[in-house]
Design a protein around this motif. Structure first.
Motif, PDB file in Angstrom:
ATOM      1  N   THR A 535       0.833  -1.214   0.000  1.00 20.83           N
ATOM      2  CA  THR A 535       0.000   0.000   0.000  1.00 20.83           C
ATOM      3  C   THR A 535       0.861   1.255   0.000  1.00 20.83           C
ATOM      4  O   THR A 535       0.369   2.349  -0.268  1.00 20.83           O
ATOM      5  CB  THR A 535      -0.924   0.023   1.231  1.00 20.83           C
ATOM      6  N   GLU A 536       2.163   1.095   0.312  1.00 15.88           N
ATOM      7  CA  GLU A 536       3.088   2.226   0.333  1.00 15.88           C
ATOM      8  C   GLU A 536       3.967   2.255  -0.909  1.00 15.88           C
ATOM      9  O   GLU A 536       4.911   3.044  -0.991  1.00 15.88           O
ATOM     10  CB  GLU A 536       3.966   2.142   1.588  1.00 15.88           C
ATOM     11  N   GLY A 537       3.684   1.366  -1.838  1.00 13.84           N
ATOM     12  CA  GLY A 537       4.474   1.320  -3.063  1.00 13.84           C
ATOM     13  C   GLY A 537       5.744   0.506  -2.968  1.00 13.84           C
ATOM     14  O   GLY A 537       6.613   0.577  -3.836  1.00 13.84           O
ATOM     15  N   ILE A 538       5.881  -0.274  -1.900  1.00 16.75           N
ATOM     16  CA  ILE A 538       7.064  -1.128  -1.718  1.00 16.75           C
ATOM     17  C   ILE A 538       6.681  -2.553  -2.067  1.00 16.75           C
ATOM     18  O   ILE A 538       5.670  -3.067  -1.583  1.00 16.75           O
ATOM     19  CB  ILE A 538       7.568  -1.049  -0.262  1.00 16.75           C
ATOM     20  N   ASP A 539       7.495  -3.199  -2.889  1.00 20.86           N
ATOM     21  CA  ASP A 539       7.125  -4.522  -3.400  1.00 20.86           C
ATOM     22  C   ASP A 539       8.248  -5.538  -3.152  1.00 20.86           C
ATOM     23  O   ASP A 539       9.076  -5.788  -4.032  1.00 20.86           O
ATOM     24  CB  ASP A 539       6.836  -4.423  -4.900  1.00 20.86           C
ATOM     25  N   PRO A 540       8.296  -6.153  -1.964  1.00 21.31           N
ATOM     26  CA  PRO A 540       9.333  -7.167  -1.706  1.00 21.31           C
ATOM     27  C   PRO A 540       8.931  -8.531  -2.269  1.00 21.31           C
ATOM     28  O   PRO A 540       7.744  -8.857  -2.371  1.00 21.31           O
ATOM     29  CB  PRO A 540       9.398  -7.232  -0.177  1.00 21.31           C
ATOM     30  N   ILE A 624       8.690  -6.587  10.710  1.00 21.20           N
ATOM     31  CA  ILE A 624       9.223  -6.927   9.384  1.00 21.20           C
ATOM     32  C   ILE A 624       9.049  -5.754   8.430  1.00 21.20           C
ATOM     33  O   ILE A 624       9.975  -5.386   7.690  1.00 21.20           O
ATOM     34  CB  ILE A 624       8.531  -8.187   8.837  1.00 21.20           C
ATOM     35  N   ALA A 625       7.861  -5.149   8.443  1.00 22.42           N
ATOM     36  CA  ALA A 625       7.607  -3.997   7.573  1.00 22.42           C
ATOM     37  C   ALA A 625       8.554  -2.853   7.901  1.00 22.42           C
ATOM     38  O   ALA A 625       9.111  -2.197   7.007  1.00 22.42           O
ATOM     39  CB  ALA A 625       6.152  -3.558   7.716  1.00 22.42           C
ATOM     40  N   SER A 626       8.766  -2.623   9.207  1.00 19.70           N
ATOM     41  CA  SER A 626       9.665  -1.542   9.623  1.00 19.70           C
ATOM     42  C   SER A 626      11.094  -1.809   9.168  1.00 19.70           C
ATOM     43  O   SER A 626      11.803  -0.888   8.735  1.00 19.70           O
ATOM     44  CB  SER A 626       9.612  -1.410  11.152  1.00 19.70           C
ATOM     45  N   ALA A 627      11.532  -3.064   9.253  1.00 23.03           N
ATOM     46  CA  ALA A 627      12.891  -3.406   8.838  1.00 23.03           C
ATOM     47  C   ALA A 627      13.079  -3.183   7.340  1.00 23.03           C
ATOM     48  O   ALA A 627      14.128  -2.681   6.898  1.00 23.03           O
ATOM     49  CB  ALA A 627      13.199  -4.853   9.200  1.00 23.03           C
ATOM     50  N   ILE A 628      12.075  -3.532   6.541  1.00 21.38           N
ATOM     51  CA  ILE A 628      12.165  -3.312   5.095  1.00 21.38           C
ATOM     52  C   ILE A 628      12.206  -1.810   4.795  1.00 21.38           C
ATOM     53  O   ILE A 628      13.003  -1.351   3.951  1.00 21.38           O
ATOM     54  CB  ILE A 628      10.984  -3.986   4.369  1.00 21.38           C
ATOM     55  N   ARG A 629      11.368  -1.043   5.463  1.00 21.77           N
ATOM     56  CA  ARG A 629      11.388   0.426   5.245  1.00 21.77           C
ATOM     57  C   ARG A 629      12.761   0.987   5.563  1.00 21.77           C
ATOM     58  O   ARG A 629      13.271   1.856   4.835  1.00 21.77           O
ATOM     59  CB  ARG A 629      10.340   1.102   6.133  1.00 21.77           C
ATOM     60  N   GLU A 630      13.352   0.523   6.657  1.00 28.39           N
ATOM     61  CA  GLU A 630      14.669   1.026   7.053  1.00 28.39           C
ATOM     62  C   GLU A 630      15.715   0.680   6.004  1.00 28.39           C
ATOM     63  O   GLU A 630      16.580   1.516   5.676  1.00 28.39           O
ATOM     64  CB  GLU A 630      15.047   0.421   8.412  1.00 28.39           C
ATOM     65  N   MET A 631      15.646  -0.535   5.462  1.00 31.19           N
ATOM     66  CA  MET A 631      16.624  -0.939   4.451  1.00 31.19           C
ATOM     67  C   MET A 631      16.448  -0.154   3.156  1.00 31.19           C
ATOM     68  O   MET A 631      17.418   0.062   2.414  1.00 31.19           O
ATOM     69  CB  MET A 631      16.486  -2.438   4.165  1.00 31.19           C
ATOM     70  N   LEU A 632      15.209   0.269   2.901  1.00 27.98           N
ATOM     71  CA  LEU A 632      14.918   0.954   1.641  1.00 27.98           C
ATOM     72  C   LEU A 632      14.656   2.443   1.828  1.00 27.98           C
ATOM     73  O   LEU A 632      14.074   3.077   0.953  1.00 27.98           O
ATOM     74  CB  LEU A 632      13.676   0.317   0.987  1.00 27.98           C
ATOM     75  N   LYS A 633      15.076   3.022   2.957  1.00 29.70           N
ATOM     76  CA  LYS A 633      14.653   4.389   3.282  1.00 29.70           C
ATOM     77  C   LYS A 633      15.042   5.414   2.219  1.00 29.70           C
ATOM     78  O   LYS A 633      14.266   6.329   1.919  1.00 29.70           O
ATOM     79  CB  LYS A 633      15.205   4.806   4.635  1.00 29.70           C
ATOM     80  N   GLU A 634      16.211   5.258   1.598  1.00 25.06           N
ATOM     81  CA  GLU A 634      16.580   6.211   0.556  1.00 25.06           C
ATOM     82  C   GLU A 634      15.674   6.068  -0.646  1.00 25.06           C
ATOM     83  O   GLU A 634      15.214   7.055  -1.228  1.00 25.06           O
ATOM     84  CB  GLU A 634      18.036   5.990   0.144  1.00 25.06           C
ATOM     85  N   LYS A 635      15.341   4.816  -0.987  1.00 21.87           N
ATOM     86  CA  LYS A 635      14.468   4.586  -2.133  1.00 21.87           C
ATOM     87  C   LYS A 635      13.050   5.053  -1.834  1.00 21.87           C
ATOM     88  O   LYS A 635      12.376   5.615  -2.672  1.00 21.87           O
ATOM     89  CB  LYS A 635      14.478   3.100  -2.498  1.00 21.87           C
ATOM     90  N   VAL A 636      12.607   4.812  -0.616  1.00 24.95           N
ATOM     91  CA  VAL A 636      11.268   5.242  -0.226  1.00 24.95           C
ATOM     92  C   VAL A 636      11.163   6.753  -0.291  1.00 24.95           C
ATOM     93  O   VAL A 636      10.178   7.312  -0.755  1.00 24.95           O
ATOM     94  CB  VAL A 636      10.933   4.729   1.196  1.00 24.95           C
ATOM     95  N   TYR A 637      12.239   7.452   0.131  1.00 27.87           N
ATOM     96  CA  TYR A 637      12.229   8.916   0.091  1.00 27.87           C
ATOM     97  C   TYR A 637      12.112   9.403  -1.341  1.00 27.87           C
ATOM     98  O   TYR A 637      11.338  10.316  -1.651  1.00 27.87           O
ATOM     99  CB  TYR A 637      13.523   9.455   0.730  1.00 27.87           C
ATOM    100  N   THR A 638      12.837   8.741  -2.274  1.00 24.70           N
ATOM    101  CA  THR A 638      12.774   9.136  -3.683  1.00 24.70           C
ATOM    102  C   THR A 638      11.372   8.914  -4.246  1.00 24.70           C
ATOM    103  O   THR A 638      10.819   9.759  -4.949  1.00 24.70           O
ATOM    104  CB  THR A 638      13.793   8.316  -4.496  1.00 24.70           C
ATOM    105  N   ASN A 639      10.757   7.782  -3.899  1.00 21.18           N
ATOM    106  CA  ASN A 639       9.442   7.467  -4.428  1.00 21.18           C
ATOM    107  C   ASN A 639       8.378   8.452  -3.988  1.00 21.18           C
ATOM    108  O   ASN A 639       7.432   8.732  -4.722  1.00 21.18           O
ATOM    109  CB  ASN A 639       9.021   6.060  -3.988  1.00 21.18           C
ATOM    110  N   PHE A 640       8.516   8.975  -2.783  1.00 24.01           N
ATOM    111  CA  PHE A 640       7.442   9.776  -2.214  1.00 24.01           C
ATOM    112  C   PHE A 640       7.829  11.230  -1.961  1.00 24.01           C
ATOM    113  O   PHE A 640       7.093  11.968  -1.332  1.00 24.01           O
ATOM    114  CB  PHE A 640       6.956   9.145  -0.891  1.00 24.01           C
ATOM    115  N   SER A 641       9.000  11.654  -2.480  1.00 20.81           N
ATOM    116  CA  SER A 641       9.454  13.015  -2.206  1.00 20.81           C
ATOM    117  C   SER A 641       8.557  14.057  -2.865  1.00 20.81           C
ATOM    118  O   SER A 641       8.284  15.105  -2.283  1.00 20.81           O
ATOM    119  CB  SER A 641      10.901  13.195  -2.677  1.00 20.81           C
ATOM    120  N   ILE A 642       8.045  13.767  -4.030  1.00 25.85           N
ATOM    121  CA  ILE A 642       7.216  14.749  -4.722  1.00 25.85           C
ATOM    122  C   ILE A 642       5.874  14.907  -4.027  1.00 25.85           C
ATOM    123  O   ILE A 642       5.397  16.014  -3.805  1.00 25.85           O
ATOM    124  CB  ILE A 642       7.005  14.334  -6.193  1.00 25.85           C
ATOM    125  N   ALA A 643       5.306  13.750  -3.619  1.00 22.60           N
ATOM    126  CA  ALA A 643       4.016  13.809  -2.939  1.00 22.60           C
ATOM    127  C   ALA A 643       4.170  14.454  -1.565  1.00 22.60           C
ATOM    128  O   ALA A 643       3.211  14.996  -1.020  1.00 22.60           O
ATOM    129  CB  ALA A 643       3.415  12.419  -2.812  1.00 22.60           C
TER     130      ALA A 643
END
Length: 644
Positions: A535-540, A624-643
């Protein structure tokens, strides 16, 4: 709900307060203590019948002995609730077995009156003997007392300790609490032996006469204490062979006496406290004493959960839809299905027929399913012996208790490469029983043994398929199947059997951002976490590895070729476990990736509900979700920086 103790119990904050009471008042204390435990456990839960059976003993021991200077060791600890309440923990007793509350077992860090941490059976005599020997060396007058049940007495360790105690010249007392029960009814020759002692009226009457006579004989130059002891043993031997087991080990035997007669207990303990050397007092009790339903169905009321103390109704969870079964029940019914098709299948359990659900097979196929008593070492080697004759043995032992049979698995099963199927119930965190019962270590201690297959199902269907695969003639190795306490995830769990290729995992879903590798039931937490992350655009991606030994190298090559972020999830210690196996593979094949391991941390995890403990350890769905977000935090920031 506030629960108020009785008039006398409310004033007892330590054994010193108990000692201020008259002998006549002890009857009332016992009644109030028994009622208080019924009141608290009915509302807050916990073990039940065991403590009710030793109320009088608990009161008598603290009344006669100078605790905590005198060392009191409880075996297992299910029966120590009265002990806890009498030793300053009455007002906190409602927190028993709750998260951050009192432990359900004696615990050294909790109270100076808890002289030895317990949870597994048959340790008390060894521990108390060690304390007695230390007292001798230091020139102290302190006494040591071990309280052990007839169920725990079946374990080899208890006999090893008694064998030593008889020649150690240590001042200690063993109280044998004989109620013919552990969790399930006791089995074996020792049960019959104790029954013979208990029911031998001729012996008991004559023995009492001997005690009285010897007590009046002068002990001096011509009649020594040793002569008196030999005379006593000789006369006892003429009357009953049953008297000789403990005394042949050099331990003076007294009893049996009524364990619910507080006056008799106090008088007897006072006499025995003055008597030097190793002694055993045999008391006969009723598990669940004072609560009629618990007396009649002692297995059911060992730990019934919450209940109405007036009607005896045990409260069950109410569900609107069909619920998945407990993993133990899936095992219990599946082994019967397999045994009906394969006459070589047998089931073995060390005193856990109800807990493991092997009781179903014992009822239907009594010659092919055996409860061998509290003796995990024997269970493992017995299984090995059966396997040498072509039998397919499912040896069901709780993960925590399997630690006690480690040498037998190495020496008698793995070295000989015998295809014993080791079903590890209660693998992972177990909840309110705490660190003595958490099945945290089986993955590392089995993973280092050659010839072992180590598996874990993600759901009930996988458990059935692994059991089916393990009993096939094509399998010629020891086969470990570990599964957790509690419910699975499949209400419709009776699926057709399918053979699983040993060492092969499965890809649950593909992905693009990271890979989650799970082992066993926590794969369901990963599935829930992935739903949230999408739902946050992360697809593991998600891989259910099924086996940690042999591990699926083909899947791991795929993972490390496609993903530079890898998260492993297991319900076992992170030291040397499944995640470590993944790191070893990555290093061996020179892959480069960020790997994070989730599981039971390298510390003792205390007690609480499974939900609370999974959250604390960080491998529930949210963790588990929190750990994935932490590992991908730079990518998550890029995905949602405009919004933003």
């Amino acid at each position: 709900m506030e629960i108020t103790p009785g008039a006398l119990l409310s004033k007892i904050n330590s054994p010193d307060d108990l000692k201020q009471l008259s002998r006549e008042q002890l009857h009332q204390v016992c009644d109030e203590l028994r009622q208080y435990i019924i009141d608290v456990v009915s509302v807050h839960g916990g073990h039940f019948g065991a403590s009710l059976g030793v109320i009088e003993l608990s009161v008598a021991l603290h009344y006669v002995y100078n605790t905590p200077y005198d060392q009191l060791v409880w075996d297992v600890g299910h029966q120590a609730y009265g002990h806890k309440i009498l030793t300053g923990r009455r007002d906190n007793f409602s927190t028993n077995r709750k998260y951050k509350g009192l432990s359900g077992f004696p615990k050294r860090s909790e109270s100076e009156y808890d002289t030895f941490g317990v949870g597994h059976s048959s340790t008390s005599i060894s521990a108390a003997l060690g304390m007695a020997i230390a007292a001798n060396l230091k020139g102290e007058e302190r006494k040591s007392v071990a309280v052990i049940g007839d169920g725990a007495m079946t374990a080899g360790m208890a006999f090893e300790a008694m064998n030593h105690a008889g020649v150690a010249d240590a001042d200690m007392l063993v109280v044998l609490n004989d109620n013919c029960m552990s969790i399930d009814p006791n089995v074996g020759a020792l049960k019959e032996y104790l029954t013979d002692i208990t029911t031998s009226h001729t012996y008991n009457k004559f023995r009492d006469d001997i005690w009285k006579m010897l007590g009046k004989l002068p002990v001096g130059k011509h009649f020594t204490r040793d002569m008196a002891s030999k005379m006593e043993a000789g006369i006892k031997g003429m009357i009953s062979k049953s008297s000789n087991l403990f005394e042949s080990l050099g331990i003076r035997y007294f009893g049996p006496i009524d364990g619910h007669n507080i006056t008799k207990l106090v008088d007897t303990l006072k006499d025995l406290r003055k008597m030097p050397g190793p002694k055993l007092l045999h008391i006969v009790t009723v598990k669940g004493k004072g609560y009629d339903l618990a007396e009649k169905d002692q297995t059911k009321w060992h730990a019934p959960g919450l209940f109405d103390k007036v009607t005896g109704e045990i409260y069950k969870k109410k569900y609107e839809t069909a619920q998945p079964p407990k993993y133990q029940d899936v095992f219990g019914y599946t082994i019967i299905e397999l045994a009906e098709k394969n006459e070589k299948i047998m089931g073995i359990t060390p005193a856990m027929p109800s807990g493991s659900s092997l009781k179903f097979m014992m009822e239907k196929m009594p010659k092919r399913a055996l409860d061998v008593g509290i003796c995990e070492q024997h269970a493992a080697t017995l299984s090995a012996g059966l396997a040498t004759q072509g039998m397919r043995v499912f040896c069901n032992i709780y993960s925590s208790f399997m630690q006690r049979a480690f040498d037998q698995v190495v020496h008698d099963i793995a070295i000989q490469k015998l295809p014993v199927i080791l079903c590890l119930d209660r693998a992972g965190l177990v909840g309110e029983d705490g660190p003595t019962h958490h099945g945290a270590y089986d993955i590392p201690y089995f993973r280092c043994i050659p010839n072992m297959i180590i598996s874990a199902p993600m759901n009930e269907q996988e458990l059935r398929n692994l059991m089916y695969t393990a009993q096939l003639d094509s399998n010629q190795c020891p086969f470990v199947i570990r599964y957790p306490r509690g419910e699975g995830v499949m209400p419709e769990w009776r699926t057709a059997f399918q053979e699983v290729t040993v060492g092969k995992g499965r890809k649950i879903k593909d992905g693009k951002d990271a890979a989650i590798l799970s082992f066993g039931h926590p794969g369901n937490f990963a599935t829930a976490a992935i739903r949230e992350l999408r739902t946050e655009g992360i697809d593991p991606a998600h891989y259910d590895m099924r086996f940690v030994k042999p591990i699926d190298e083909a899947l791991l090559h795929e993972v490390f070729t496609k993903y530079d972020k890898v998260l492993t999830v297991e319900d076992g210690t992170i030291v040397g476990g499944f995640g470590s196996a993944v790191l070893e593979f990555m290093n061996a094949h020179n892959y480069k990736a960020e790997v994070k391991i989730l599981g039971i941390p390298d510390r003792l995890v205390e007690h609480g509900t499974l939900k609370e403990l999974h959250k604390e350890c960080g491998y529930d769905a949210a963790g588990i979700a929190s750990a994935i977000r932490e590992m991908l935090k730079e990518k998550v920031y890029t995905n949602f920086s405009i919004a933003g």
